[in-house]
Design a protein around this motif. Structure first.
Motif, short mmCIF file in Angstrom:
data_model
loop_
_atom_site.label_atom_id
_atom_site.label_comp_id
_atom_site.label_asym_id
_atom_site.label_seq_id
_atom_site.Cartn_x
_atom_site.Cartn_y
_atom_site.Cartn_z
N LEU A 116 -5.54 -7.72 -1.64
CA LEU A 116 -5.35 -6.26 -1.66
C LEU A 116 -5.13 -5.74 -3.08
CD1 LEU A 116 -3.20 -5.76 1.53
CD2 LEU A 116 -5.45 -4.75 1.09
N LYS A 117 -4.49 -6.54 -3.89
CA LYS A 117 -4.26 -6.13 -5.28
C LYS A 117 -5.59 -5.88 -5.98
CE LYS A 117 -0.84 -7.94 -7.63
NZ LYS A 117 0.00 -8.84 -8.45
N GLN A 118 -6.60 -6.66 -5.61
CA GLN A 118 -7.92 -6.51 -6.21
C GLN A 118 -8.73 -5.39 -5.54
OE1 GLN A 118 -8.45 -8.29 -8.98
NE2 GLN A 118 -6.42 -9.10 -8.58
N LEU A 119 -8.46 -5.12 -4.27
CA LEU A 119 -9.24 -4.13 -3.53
C LEU A 119 -8.78 -2.69 -3.75
CD1 LEU A 119 -9.72 -5.86 -0.05
CD2 LEU A 119 -11.47 -5.43 -1.78
N ASP A 120 -7.46 -2.49 -3.62
CA ASP A 120 -6.97 -1.11 -3.63
C ASP A 120 -5.46 -1.10 -3.88
OD1 ASP A 120 -7.68 1.83 -2.75
OD2 ASP A 120 -5.84 1.32 -1.66
N GLN A 121 -5.03 -0.35 -4.87
CA GLN A 121 -3.62 -0.33 -5.24
C GLN A 121 -2.74 0.28 -4.15
OE1 GLN A 121 -3.59 1.78 -8.95
NE2 GLN A 121 -4.24 0.01 -10.13
N VAL A 122 -3.21 1.35 -3.53
CA VAL A 122 -2.42 1.99 -2.47
C VAL A 122 -2.30 1.05 -1.27
CG1 VAL A 122 -2.31 3.92 -0.86
CG2 VAL A 122 -2.95 4.32 -3.25
N GLY A 123 -3.40 0.40 -0.90
CA GLY A 123 -3.37 -0.55 0.20
C GLY A 123 -2.41 -1.70 -0.09
N TYR A 124 -2.40 -2.13 -1.33
CA TYR A 124 -1.49 -3.20 -1.75
C TYR A 124 -0.04 -2.79 -1.53
CZ TYR A 124 1.13 -6.24 -4.94
OH TYR A 124 2.05 -7.10 -5.49
N VAL A 125 0.31 -1.59 -1.98
CA VAL A 125 1.70 -1.12 -1.84
C VAL A 125 2.05 -0.91 -0.37
CG1 VAL A 125 3.32 0.73 -2.41
CG2 VAL A 125 1.77 -0.15 -4.16
N ARG A 126 1.12 -0.38 0.41
CA ARG A 126 1.37 -0.20 1.85
C ARG A 126 1.67 -1.54 2.51
NH1 ARG A 126 -3.68 3.58 3.71
NH2 ARG A 126 -2.88 5.59 3.03
N PHE A 127 0.82 -2.52 2.24
CA PHE A 127 0.99 -3.84 2.83
C PHE A 127 2.32 -4.45 2.37
CE2 PHE A 127 0.46 -8.41 3.25
CZ PHE A 127 -0.16 -8.53 4.48
N ALA A 128 2.59 -4.34 1.08
CA ALA A 128 3.82 -4.92 0.52
C ALA A 128 5.06 -4.30 1.15
CB ALA A 128 3.85 -4.75 -0.99
N SER A 129 5.00 -3.00 1.44
CA SER A 129 6.18 -2.33 1.99
C SER A 129 6.54 -2.88 3.37
CB SER A 129 5.96 -0.83 2.07
OG SER A 129 5.00 -0.51 3.05
N VAL A 130 5.54 -3.26 4.15
CA VAL A 130 5.80 -3.83 5.47
C VAL A 130 6.10 -5.32 5.35
CG1 VAL A 130 4.80 -4.33 7.73
CG2 VAL A 130 4.38 -2.12 6.63
#
Length: 157
Positions: A116-130
């Motif tokens: 996700l870090k490579q795909l999309d920054q917002v998606g990365y943070v969303r995933f990390a938050s959960v």
């Protein structure tokens, strides 16, 4: 390969052919001891490691669950479906070649975060938050800072 007729382990392959479906190899064999012929089939078997959840229970790895988690993190983001498919394939491949019989959900989550870090920054943070169960804004900020410090494939939109 043991002869099914006499049990001798000295057999020779006489002929090999790929099946019509292309998923197996048909081999005609001849026993060196009794001279009888028989057919064997070889199929590739790829075993995924069992997933060990946080509570210690185990379940089969399901790439559909992984895909659903990535899709949720990337909901309403402009990431191509083919890119998400490729990320799932890379994670699955890394798990298969690891040789591990069991893998923790934490490790799978780490691999997903790398993708996700490579795909999309917002998606990365969303995933990390959960995934990391953030309790306050400081944990969000720390994750965002870590993401900004690391290499990215593309600049933010």
């Amino acid at each position: 390969m043991k002869c099914p007729f006499c049990g001798n382990s000295d057999t020779q392959v006489v002929d090999s052919r790929v099946s019509e479906e292309g998923d197996s190899i048909r081999r005609r064999r001849r026993c060196a001891a009794c001279d009888r012929r028989f057919t064997t089939y070889e199929r590739m078997e790829l075993l995924m490691p069992a997933v060990v959840k946080r509570d210690g229970s185990r379940m089969e790895f399901d790439d559909k669950r992984l895909r659903a988690s990535l899709d949720l993190a990337l909901r309403k983001r402009s990431v191509a479906s083919a890119d998400v498919d490729a990320a799932v394939r890379r994670i699955v491949e890394r798990l298969m070649v690891s040789g591990e019989r069991e893998i923790s959900t934490e490790h799978i989550g780490d691999l997903a975060m790398d993708e996700l870090k490579q795909l999309d920054q917002v998606g990365y943070v969303r995933f990390a938050s959960v995934y990391k169960s953030f309790n306050d804004i400081h944990e969000f900020m720390r994750t965002i800072q870590e993401m900004q410090d690391g290499p990215m494939n593309h600049s933010p939109e």
